[in-house]
Design a protein around this motif. Sequence first.
Motif, PDB file in Angstrom:
ATOM      1  N   TRP A 177       0.861  -1.182   0.000  1.00 28.28           N
ATOM      2  CA  TRP A 177       0.000   0.000   0.000  1.00 28.28           C
ATOM      3  C   TRP A 177       0.895   1.229   0.000  1.00 28.28           C
ATOM      4  O   TRP A 177       1.700   1.425   0.922  1.00 28.28           O
ATOM      5  CB  TRP A 177      -0.914   0.009   1.220  1.00 28.28           C
ATOM      6  CG  TRP A 177      -1.679   1.274   1.431  1.00 28.28           C
ATOM      7  CD1 TRP A 177      -1.489   2.195   2.421  1.00 28.28           C
ATOM      8  CD2 TRP A 177      -2.737   1.785   0.606  1.00 28.28           C
ATOM      9  NE1 TRP A 177      -2.365   3.227   2.293  1.00 28.28           N
ATOM     10  CE2 TRP A 177      -3.160   3.009   1.187  1.00 28.28           C
ATOM     11  CE3 TRP A 177      -3.378   1.325  -0.546  1.00 28.28           C
ATOM     12  CZ2 TRP A 177      -4.180   3.775   0.636  1.00 28.28           C
ATOM     13  CZ3 TRP A 177      -4.392   2.093  -1.089  1.00 28.28           C
ATOM     14  CH2 TRP A 177      -4.784   3.294  -0.502  1.00 28.28           C
ATOM     15  N   MET A 202       3.503  -4.870   3.824  1.00 23.94           N
ATOM     16  CA  MET A 202       3.061  -5.299   5.141  1.00 23.94           C
ATOM     17  C   MET A 202       2.376  -6.645   5.004  1.00 23.94           C
ATOM     18  O   MET A 202       1.933  -7.022   3.912  1.00 23.94           O
ATOM     19  CB  MET A 202       2.092  -4.266   5.734  1.00 23.94           C
ATOM     20  CG  MET A 202       0.823  -4.060   4.935  1.00 23.94           C
ATOM     21  SD  MET A 202      -0.195  -2.665   5.536  1.00 23.94           S
ATOM     22  CE  MET A 202       0.667  -1.282   4.788  1.00 23.94           C
ATOM     23  N   GLU A 216      -0.986  -7.241   9.336  1.00 21.64           N
ATOM     24  CA  GLU A 216      -0.623  -5.849   9.605  1.00 21.64           C
ATOM     25  C   GLU A 216      -1.546  -4.895   8.846  1.00 21.64           C
ATOM     26  O   GLU A 216      -1.889  -3.824   9.350  1.00 21.64           O
ATOM     27  CB  GLU A 216       0.829  -5.604   9.202  1.00 21.64           C
ATOM     28  CG  GLU A 216       1.835  -6.293  10.113  1.00 21.64           C
ATOM     29  CD  GLU A 216       3.252  -6.237   9.585  1.00 21.64           C
ATOM     30  OE1 GLU A 216       4.202  -6.360  10.389  1.00 21.64           O
ATOM     31  OE2 GLU A 216       3.427  -6.070   8.358  1.00 21.64           O
ATOM     32  N   ALA A 217      -1.976  -5.313   7.651  1.00 20.28           N
ATOM     33  CA  ALA A 217      -2.915  -4.507   6.880  1.00 20.28           C
ATOM     34  C   ALA A 217      -4.250  -4.389   7.615  1.00 20.28           C
ATOM     35  O   ALA A 217      -4.889  -3.333   7.603  1.00 20.28           O
ATOM     36  CB  ALA A 217      -3.125  -5.109   5.492  1.00 20.28           C
ATOM     37  N   GLN A 222      -4.642  -4.300  10.777  1.00 24.48           N
ATOM     38  CA  GLN A 222      -4.448  -3.331  11.852  1.00 24.48           C
ATOM     39  C   GLN A 222      -4.446  -1.902  11.314  1.00 24.48           C
ATOM     40  O   GLN A 222      -4.947  -0.976  11.951  1.00 24.48           O
ATOM     41  CB  GLN A 222      -3.137  -3.627  12.594  1.00 24.48           C
ATOM     42  CG  GLN A 222      -3.070  -5.026  13.194  1.00 24.48           C
ATOM     43  CD  GLN A 222      -4.296  -5.336  14.043  1.00 24.48           C
ATOM     44  OE1 GLN A 222      -4.517  -4.730  15.082  1.00 24.48           O
ATOM     45  NE2 GLN A 222      -5.109  -6.277  13.594  1.00 24.48           N
ATOM     46  N   LYS A 223      -3.886  -1.737  10.116  1.00 25.01           N
ATOM     47  CA  LYS A 223      -3.934  -0.437   9.447  1.00 25.01           C
ATOM     48  C   LYS A 223      -5.381  -0.082   9.131  1.00 25.01           C
ATOM     49  O   LYS A 223      -5.798   1.092   9.250  1.00 25.01           O
ATOM     50  CB  LYS A 223      -3.109  -0.492   8.157  1.00 25.01           C
ATOM     51  CG  LYS A 223      -3.221   0.736   7.261  1.00 25.01           C
ATOM     52  CD  LYS A 223      -2.652   1.982   7.902  1.00 25.01           C
ATOM     53  CE  LYS A 223      -2.677   3.143   6.913  1.00 25.01           C
ATOM     54  NZ  LYS A 223      -2.165   4.405   7.516  1.00 25.01           N
ATOM     55  N   GLN A 224      -6.165  -1.082   8.762  1.00 22.89           N
ATOM     56  CA  GLN A 224      -7.582  -0.872   8.495  1.00 22.89           C
ATOM     57  C   GLN A 224      -8.292  -0.346   9.739  1.00 22.89           C
ATOM     58  O   GLN A 224      -9.090   0.589   9.664  1.00 22.89           O
ATOM     59  CB  GLN A 224      -8.224  -2.182   8.035  1.00 22.89           C
ATOM     60  CG  GLN A 224      -9.692  -2.062   7.664  1.00 22.89           C
ATOM     61  CD  GLN A 224     -10.310  -3.401   7.314  1.00 22.89           C
ATOM     62  OE1 GLN A 224      -9.860  -4.453   7.784  1.00 22.89           O
ATOM     63  NE2 GLN A 224     -11.328  -3.384   6.476  1.00 22.89           N
ATOM     64  N   GLN A 281      -6.948   1.365  12.129  1.00 23.38           N
ATOM     65  CA  GLN A 281      -6.496   2.739  12.360  1.00 23.38           C
ATOM     66  C   GLN A 281      -7.249   3.725  11.473  1.00 23.38           C
ATOM     67  O   GLN A 281      -7.628   4.820  11.918  1.00 23.38           O
ATOM     68  CB  GLN A 281      -4.991   2.829  12.093  1.00 23.38           C
ATOM     69  CG  GLN A 281      -4.140   2.070  13.084  1.00 23.38           C
ATOM     70  CD  GLN A 281      -2.683   1.998  12.678  1.00 23.38           C
ATOM     71  OE1 GLN A 281      -2.267   2.617  11.691  1.00 23.38           O
ATOM     72  NE2 GLN A 281      -1.891   1.215  13.403  1.00 23.38           N
ATOM     73  N   LEU A 282      -7.473   3.334  10.219  1.00 26.30           N
ATOM     74  CA  LEU A 282      -8.221   4.196   9.310  1.00 26.30           C
ATOM     75  C   LEU A 282      -9.665   4.368   9.782  1.00 26.30           C
ATOM     76  O   LEU A 282     -10.231   5.464   9.712  1.00 26.30           O
ATOM     77  CB  LEU A 282      -8.195   3.624   7.894  1.00 26.30           C
ATOM     78  CG  LEU A 282      -6.895   3.814   7.105  1.00 26.30           C
ATOM     79  CD1 LEU A 282      -6.940   2.995   5.819  1.00 26.30           C
ATOM     80  CD2 LEU A 282      -6.669   5.282   6.797  1.00 26.30           C
ATOM     81  N   TYR A 342      -9.922   4.813   2.691  1.00 30.63           N
ATOM     82  CA  TYR A 342     -10.310   3.528   3.301  1.00 30.63           C
ATOM     83  C   TYR A 342     -10.810   2.557   2.229  1.00 30.63           C
ATOM     84  O   TYR A 342     -10.431   1.385   2.211  1.00 30.63           O
ATOM     85  CB  TYR A 342     -11.395   3.784   4.337  1.00 30.63           C
ATOM     86  CG  TYR A 342     -11.908   2.554   5.048  1.00 30.63           C
ATOM     87  CD1 TYR A 342     -11.117   1.888   5.984  1.00 30.63           C
ATOM     88  CD2 TYR A 342     -13.188   2.068   4.797  1.00 30.63           C
ATOM     89  CE1 TYR A 342     -11.586   0.775   6.640  1.00 30.63           C
ATOM     90  CE2 TYR A 342     -13.663   0.947   5.457  1.00 30.63           C
ATOM     91  CZ  TYR A 342     -12.858   0.302   6.377  1.00 30.63           C
ATOM     92  OH  TYR A 342     -13.320  -0.820   7.031  1.00 30.63           O
ATOM     93  N   PHE A 382      -7.888   1.441   0.139  1.00 28.67           N
ATOM     94  CA  PHE A 382      -7.021   0.546   0.903  1.00 28.67           C
ATOM     95  C   PHE A 382      -7.603  -0.868   0.953  1.00 28.67           C
ATOM     96  O   PHE A 382      -6.892  -1.848   0.749  1.00 28.67           O
ATOM     97  CB  PHE A 382      -6.836   1.096   2.317  1.00 28.67           C
ATOM     98  CG  PHE A 382      -5.985   0.228   3.199  1.00 28.67           C
ATOM     99  CD1 PHE A 382      -4.604   0.276   3.119  1.00 28.67           C
ATOM    100  CD2 PHE A 382      -6.563  -0.654   4.109  1.00 28.67           C
ATOM    101  CE1 PHE A 382      -3.808  -0.528   3.924  1.00 28.67           C
ATOM    102  CE2 PHE A 382      -5.783  -1.460   4.915  1.00 28.67           C
ATOM    103  CZ  PHE A 382      -4.394  -1.396   4.827  1.00 28.67           C
ATOM    104  N   THR A 415      -5.774  -4.167  -0.699  1.00 28.32           N
ATOM    105  CA  THR A 415      -5.273  -5.238   0.173  1.00 28.32           C
ATOM    106  C   THR A 415      -6.195  -6.453   0.221  1.00 28.32           C
ATOM    107  O   THR A 415      -5.847  -7.466   0.831  1.00 28.32           O
ATOM    108  CB  THR A 415      -5.081  -4.712   1.603  1.00 28.32           C
ATOM    109  OG1 THR A 415      -6.329  -4.193   2.089  1.00 28.32           O
ATOM    110  CG2 THR A 415      -4.029  -3.612   1.635  1.00 28.32           C
TER     111      THR A 415
END
Length: 246
Positions: free
Chosen positions: A165, A170, A174-175, A177-179, A181-182, A219, A222, A226
Amino acid sequence: MPPPCALQEYYISAIDRAITFVQTGTVDYHTAVRSTVKDMAKSGLRRVTFDSGYSRRLDSQARMNILEGVRRLNGEMMEETGRRFGADGVEISAHALCAPDHIDIQGRQYRKAEWDRINSGLKRPIGTLNCHHYATPIIYGVSRPVYSKKELSEINRRSSETVKWKDIEMTRYEASQKQRQLETAIRYAKDERDAMTAAGDKLGAAQARKKSAALGREYKAFCEKTGLTPRLERTRSMTGPTVVKV
């Protein structure tokens, strides 16, 4: 405004009620979370803080508490069922997007004594702190595993598979977890929008609305890039200025 002890009791009571509704089938999990957070937000609650000083958004903490409460009740019922049929082992469930600390544990069978030792040594025991796993009682050596070694290997591979991304590599976990956060960032932007609107600040509301829309587009992109499933219920706003300490 009620004193802290009253807020604490109110929060615990609201969570217990939501867990009961989900467990008895009165409403589904998402409806229970949405209704509970909405009611508490109307009462002025916004964040939950702990004695350690750690603070978390009300909606995030309520979601985790309700889900873990339901899992705990289900786990205790499964344990009682296991005792009745003489279970001497457990099988740990498996799912994609597994955290690294549980990936070598999920999908496997253990004798009960061995599992108690392993689980008690984990920093994040199975079924706690937002863990989606559960332990099913089995007769060790007799109960057939839910997943074959090949199937389990594929599940674990998907969790560890890398995605990219914006030129950043990642793992798929980990993606996820990024999701999260967004999703949190979108909720904050919507909270700001609602606050500005309530204050009559049209310019501030417009800027917050623009920020929320931009985050929403990011979002969506992303998730598409992913291969993750959008969780739009996690992007809803939640307003209210008060903090509850538990």
